[in-house]
Write a protein that holds these residues in place. Structure first.
Motif, PDB file in Angstrom:
ATOM      1  N   ILE A 227     -23.641  30.653  19.607  1.00 21.73           N
ATOM      2  CA  ILE A 227     -23.300  29.342  19.052  1.00 21.73           C
ATOM      3  C   ILE A 227     -22.848  29.544  17.609  1.00 21.73           C
ATOM      4  N   GLY A 228     -21.683  29.016  17.282  1.00 25.10           N
ATOM      5  CA  GLY A 228     -21.154  29.123  15.931  1.00 25.10           C
ATOM      6  C   GLY A 228     -20.884  27.757  15.330  1.00 25.10           C
ATOM      7  N   GLN A 229     -20.641  27.735  14.033  1.00 30.55           N
ATOM      8  CA  GLN A 229     -20.392  26.482  13.325  1.00 30.55           C
ATOM      9  C   GLN A 229     -18.930  26.385  12.926  1.00 30.55           C
ATOM     10  N   LEU A 230     -18.311  25.272  13.271  1.00 27.38           N
ATOM     11  CA  LEU A 230     -16.928  25.017  12.898  1.00 27.38           C
ATOM     12  C   LEU A 230     -16.836  24.681  11.411  1.00 27.38           C
ATOM     13  N   PRO A 231     -15.756  25.079  10.744  1.00 23.60           N
ATOM     14  CA  PRO A 231     -15.542  24.618   9.370  1.00 23.60           C
ATOM     15  C   PRO A 231     -15.441  23.098   9.346  1.00 23.60           C
ATOM     16  N   PRO A 232     -15.883  22.453   8.266  1.00 27.62           N
ATOM     17  CA  PRO A 232     -15.879  20.982   8.202  1.00 27.62           C
ATOM     18  C   PRO A 232     -14.517  20.354   8.456  1.00 27.62           C
ATOM     19  N   ASP A 233     -13.438  21.071   8.118  1.00 26.61           N
ATOM     20  CA  ASP A 233     -12.100  20.487   8.268  1.00 26.61           C
ATOM     21  C   ASP A 233     -11.458  20.788   9.613  1.00 26.61           C
ATOM     22  N   ARG A 234     -12.169  21.470  10.500  1.00 28.72           N
ATOM     23  CA  ARG A 234     -11.614  21.800  11.819  1.00 28.72           C
ATOM     24  C   ARG A 234     -12.134  20.815  12.852  1.00 28.72           C
ATOM     25  N   HIS A 235     -11.251  19.985  13.377  1.00 26.19           N
ATOM     26  CA  HIS A 235     -11.656  18.961  14.349  1.00 26.19           C
ATOM     27  C   HIS A 235     -11.212  19.403  15.751  1.00 26.19           C
ATOM     28  N   LEU A 236     -11.800  20.502  16.200  1.00 24.45           N
ATOM     29  CA  LEU A 236     -11.477  21.052  17.511  1.00 24.45           C
ATOM     30  C   LEU A 236     -12.430  20.498  18.563  1.00 24.45           C
ATOM     31  N   PRO A 237     -12.022  20.485  19.838  1.00 21.84           N
ATOM     32  CA  PRO A 237     -12.940  20.057  20.898  1.00 21.84           C
ATOM     33  C   PRO A 237     -14.172  20.965  20.919  1.00 21.84           C
TER      34      PRO A 237
END
Length: 259
Positions: free
Chosen positions: A62-72
């Motif tokens: 499990i990883g964390q998306l950057p705040p500005d990445r709005h990926l599914p």
């Protein structure tokens, strides 16, 4: 007494599943309560990342998306390869795309994330120190992967060409458009053509199944933890299944297998 070495996954076989989310800590709490996972740090090239473990053996990431990445937010299966660069080039040459990599993940291995010609996202993994999922057949472990797509005829040729699968139609499946992918005669994944029943907001996608001890009880737990039951528990060809989503919307299937 030393533990037996974890065998390498056959090239083309699903070897890992990974999830990228916005709230890493809250997501860990959800899956810890649902599956009994504990966590240890993993490679951090793409941001904060942890590996889920059961009985000391790694099962998922499990990883964390950057705040500005709005990926599914979605579970992504990884398929084993002996050479990530060669497989990435094969994906491109057969009509797929590569969105990330290939790149090294510390000393763990080399990876890339791509999509098939229909747009379904998956990863490839060239193992080094990290061989992939190291335990199966118990509560909280990946049990199966199925591509949910409009029709299987075209996309099956892509997966055959890239990974060398043997493709077997399943006349007993419901719906009829169902192909089992085999390696050396062993079933490893499937393609399910669902036509217009494919969710408009998701498009073609890979569905990961996780083993549970009790499908009905686990579905209730999902709801208690803030997730959602999208398809109520029912008997399937290989066990009792339910389709659920975690609090961030990542969809997966839970199954009490009869295999």
């Amino acid at each position: 007494m030393t533990e037996p070495a974890i065998p390498r996954h056959t090239p083309g076989a699903p070897c890992w599943v990974s999830l990228m989310v916005h709230g890493l800590a809250a997501t860990q709490d959800f899956y810890r309560a649902l599956f009994g996972w504990e966590f240890r740090p993993g490679p951090g090239q793409l941001g904060p990342y942890v590996r889920a473990v059961l009985d000391g053996k790694e099962v998922a990431g499990i990883g964390q998306l950057p705040p500005d990445r709005h990926l599914p937010v979605a579970w992504t299966p990884y398929f084993a390869t002996e050479d990530a660069d060669v497989t990435a080039e094969s994906i491109r040459s057969h009509g797929g795309t590569i969105g990330v990599g290939p790149l090294d993940a510390d000393h763990a291995g080399r990876m890339a994330i791509g999509s098939d010609p229909s747009g379904a996202v998956f990863g490839i993994w060239q193992a080094a120190a990290h061989l992939g999922t190291a335990i199966a057949g118990t509560h909280g472990t990946p049990a199966w992967n199925e591509l949910m797509t409009r029709e299987t005829a075209t996309v099956s040729k892509f997966y055959q060409a890239v990974f060398g699968y043997e493709v077997e139609p399943d006349a007993s499946a419901d719906p009829d458009d169902y192909l089992t992918l085999r390696l050396e005669g062993r079933p490893v994944a499937a393609l399910r053509g669902v036509g217009k029943a494919l969710p408009r907001d998701r498009g073609p996608h890979w569905m990961t199944y996780f083993e549970v001890e009790d499908t009905d009880a686990s579905a209730r737990t999902v709801q208690e933890l803030g997730g959602h039951v999208l398809q109520a528990p029912e008997e399937g060809p290989n066990g009792r299944v339910a389709t659920v989503a975690d609090p961030e919307g990542a969809v997966f299937t839970i199954v009490r297998s009869t295999r």
